[in-house]
Design an enzyme around this catalytic site. Structure first.
Site, PDB file in Angstrom:
ATOM      1  N   GLY A  11       2.482   1.848   6.471  1.00  0.00           N
ATOM      2  CA  GLY A  11       1.681   2.058   5.275  1.00  0.00           C
ATOM      3  C   GLY A  11       1.496   3.542   5.023  1.00  0.00           C
ATOM      4  O   GLY A  11       2.293   4.365   5.460  1.00  0.00           O
ATOM      5  N   CYS A  12       0.434   3.867   4.320  1.00  0.00           N
ATOM      6  CA  CYS A  12       0.139   5.256   3.979  1.00  0.00           C
ATOM      7  C   CYS A  12       0.106   6.118   5.237  1.00  0.00           C
ATOM      8  O   CYS A  12      -0.621   5.819   6.177  1.00  0.00           O
ATOM      9  CB  CYS A  12      -1.205   5.308   3.267  1.00  0.00           C
ATOM     10  SG  CYS A  12      -1.799   6.970   2.942  1.00  0.00           S
TER      11      CYS A  12
END
Length: 173
Positions: A11-12
């Protein structure tokens, strides 16, 4: 001192730095991009979904202090290994969960760890995190580096997007 590297996508990349950065033996955690076909991509290019890259972190570590196995164990506890379409509020292929392996030893550790997690019963859904060979890693722009230290208020919003609750609900034991 010996130095080794590990690359994880989950993810981020802003949310992937602090969980590793806080452990002894971690020399540096770099946010960046890997796995795609564009050389030295920008954040905007990666976000467009046309580069094939994932947001990832490269962890330089001292294997005499922290092992690759320990890093993989940390990785599982900060991602949703059952979501191939992104992580939490971050959706898209550039946010997919991947363990990038640099050699046969990393491949064996990651594969055995994924199998053990699947057999553990921690998750009801299948483990879909992929294990792929390391590809060139491109550091992200400076403003992305150590973001959790630069903008704690924004990081609190990112964590409120489901990651913190998910982690607590699966790993609080």
């Amino acid at each position: 001192m010996t130095q080794a590297s590990a690359i994880f996508a989950g993810g981020c990349f802003w949310c992937m730095v602090q969980p590793f950065d806080q452990h002894p033996g971690i020399l540096k955690v770099t946010s960046g991009y890997t796995g795609g076909h564009v050389v030295d991509p920008t954040y905007e290019q990666v976000c467009s979904g046309t580069t094939g890259h994932t947001e990832a972190v490269k962890i330089d570590f001292d294997p005499a202090v922290i092992s690759y196995q320990e890093l993989v164990d940390i990785y599982w506890q900060v991602t949703d290994p059952t979501d191939a379409s992104g992580q939490f509020q971050d959706r898209g292929d550039n946010y997919r969960p991947v363990i990038y392996v640099a050699n046969e030893a990393q491949q064996q550790i990651a594969t055995a760890s994924r199998a053990a997690l699947a057999a553990s019963g921690v998750f009801k859904e299948p483990i879909v995190t992929t294990i792929e060979p390391v590809q060139p890693f491109y550091p992200a722009e400076d403003y992305h580096q150590d973001f959790y230290k630069k903008d704690p208020a924004r990081m609190a919003l990112e964590e409120a997007g489901g990651r913190a609750h998910f982690i607590k609900s699966h790993w609080s034991k």
